[in-house]
Design a protein around this motif. Structure first.
Motif, PDB file in Angstrom:
ATOM      1  N   THR A   1      40.474  42.107  34.673  1.00 53.13           N
ATOM      2  CA  THR A   1      40.372  41.578  36.022  1.00 53.13           C
ATOM      3  C   THR A   1      38.869  41.273  36.661  1.00 53.13           C
ATOM      4  OG1 THR A   1      40.636  43.309  37.645  1.00 53.13           O
ATOM      5  CG2 THR A   1      42.635  42.531  36.627  1.00 53.13           C
ATOM      6  N   VAL A   2      37.977  41.654  36.034  1.00 50.08           N
ATOM      7  CA  VAL A   2      36.727  41.481  36.579  1.00 50.08           C
ATOM      8  C   VAL A   2      36.011  40.300  36.049  1.00 50.08           C
ATOM      9  CG1 VAL A   2      34.189  42.629  36.603  1.00 50.08           C
ATOM     10  CG2 VAL A   2      36.140  44.049  36.419  1.00 50.08           C
ATOM     11  N   ALA A   3      35.834  39.425  37.188  1.00 56.04           N
ATOM     12  CA  ALA A   3      34.909  38.111  37.330  1.00 56.04           C
ATOM     13  C   ALA A   3      33.534  38.441  37.853  1.00 56.04           C
ATOM     14  CB  ALA A   3      35.604  37.111  37.691  1.00 56.04           C
ATOM     15  N   SER A   4      32.634  37.363  37.721  1.00 58.82           N
ATOM     16  CA  SER A   4      31.278  37.651  38.245  1.00 58.82           C
ATOM     17  C   SER A   4      31.090  36.516  39.133  1.00 58.82           C
ATOM     18  CB  SER A   4      30.268  37.583  37.174  1.00 58.82           C
ATOM     19  OG  SER A   4      30.336  38.490  36.153  1.00 58.82           O
ATOM     20  N   HIS A   5      29.934  36.660  39.856  1.00 59.97           N
ATOM     21  CA  HIS A   5      29.395  35.774  40.920  1.00 59.97           C
ATOM     22  C   HIS A   5      29.186  34.306  40.284  1.00 59.97           C
ATOM     23  CE1 HIS A   5      26.903  34.258  44.278  1.00 59.97           C
ATOM     24  NE2 HIS A   5      26.210  33.827  43.334  1.00 59.97           N
ATOM     25  N   GLY A   6      29.642  33.172  40.961  1.00 59.47           N
ATOM     26  CA  GLY A   6      29.552  31.970  40.032  1.00 59.47           C
ATOM     27  C   GLY A   6      30.453  31.425  39.055  1.00 59.47           C
TER      28      GLY A   6
END
Length: 242
Positions: A77-82
């Motif tokens: 589920t982890v996504a990053s800034h941008g």
């Protein structure tokens, strides 16, 4: 200090310092468009908390629980800034949820609340992106909460002393404020959440506790840009697409 994790122009993953419009490592400073900003930690799990603000519970017509309502999101589920989060296909209502994220520094099990802050590396921003269509139709929230990219985290980890006890938390969608509260309105505070979670599971370094969202959640539309801001941390920004 605010800590960032990024891939530098050579392709190496670095743990450096966040400056808002740039990052640095070992005396080198890079503009954000020169690097790939990564989620600030690599959690083995994200421990999420439901209905931890009274007004949010009320907007869903639900009671505040008598102990923290816990559920999990996996590493997928982890996504990053941008990043751009792809929303589950065919769903009518997928919503934003701004949350204070607590990043764990060292392995934690059976932690007392008065010692809990010793296990905190710092704070970050989390968007607990939620597929209400399925969440409301099942008791286990896997489809509703654990789809790919459902937990954007970032942009950095702020040392706890940078974040006021009454830090503001807000969401802007396409520049319009949708959520605004302060983290001292949480029903269960950070030490209580760490103590409760570690009675049942071992928290590992880099794990994140998403501490619940205030009122004002709403439905994403294709192409929306979300900004999740926590005072003292910064602003996590991501887009969504159908």
């Amino acid at each position: 200090m605010r800590h960032a994790r990024f891939r530098d122009p050579s392709g190496a993953v670095r743990h450096g310092e966040w400056h808002g419009d740039s990052v640095s490592f070992a005396g080198e400073t890079y503009d954000l468009d020169e690097v790939d900003l990564l989620a600030p930690s690599e959690p083995s799990k994200v421990v999420c908390v439901g209905r931890n603000y009274v007004a949010h519970a009320e907007e869903h017509g639900a009671d505040v629980p008598d102990r923290p309502l816990l559920f999990l999101k996996g590493p997928n589920t982890v996504a990053s800034h941008g990043d751009t989060v792809t929303l589950p296909a065919g769903k009518e209502r997928v919503e934003w949820e701004a949350e204070l994220g607590v990043v764990i520094e060292k392995q934690a099990k059976h932690v007392d609340s008065d010692e809990a802050m010793e296990y905190v590396a710092g704070y970050t921003c989390v968007d607990d992106v939620s597929n209400r269509d399925d969440q409301r139709s099942e008791s286990q929230w896997v489809r509703g909460k654990a789809f790919d990219g459902a937990a954007p985290i970032g942009p950095c980890i702020a040392d706890p002393e940078h974040v006021p006890e009454d830090a503001a938390i807000r969401t802007r969608v396409n520049g319009e404020v949708k959520q605004e509260a302060t983290i001292d309105q949480m029903v269960f505070d950070v030490p209580a959440l760490i103590a409760e979670a570690t009675q049942y599971m071992t928290l590992e370094p880099g794990d994140v506790i998403a501490t619940g969202t205030p009122e004002g959640v709403g439905r994403f539309e294709d192409g929306d840009t979300a900004e999740i801001e926590v005072e003292g941390v910064g602003t996590l920004e991501h887009e969504v697409q159908q």
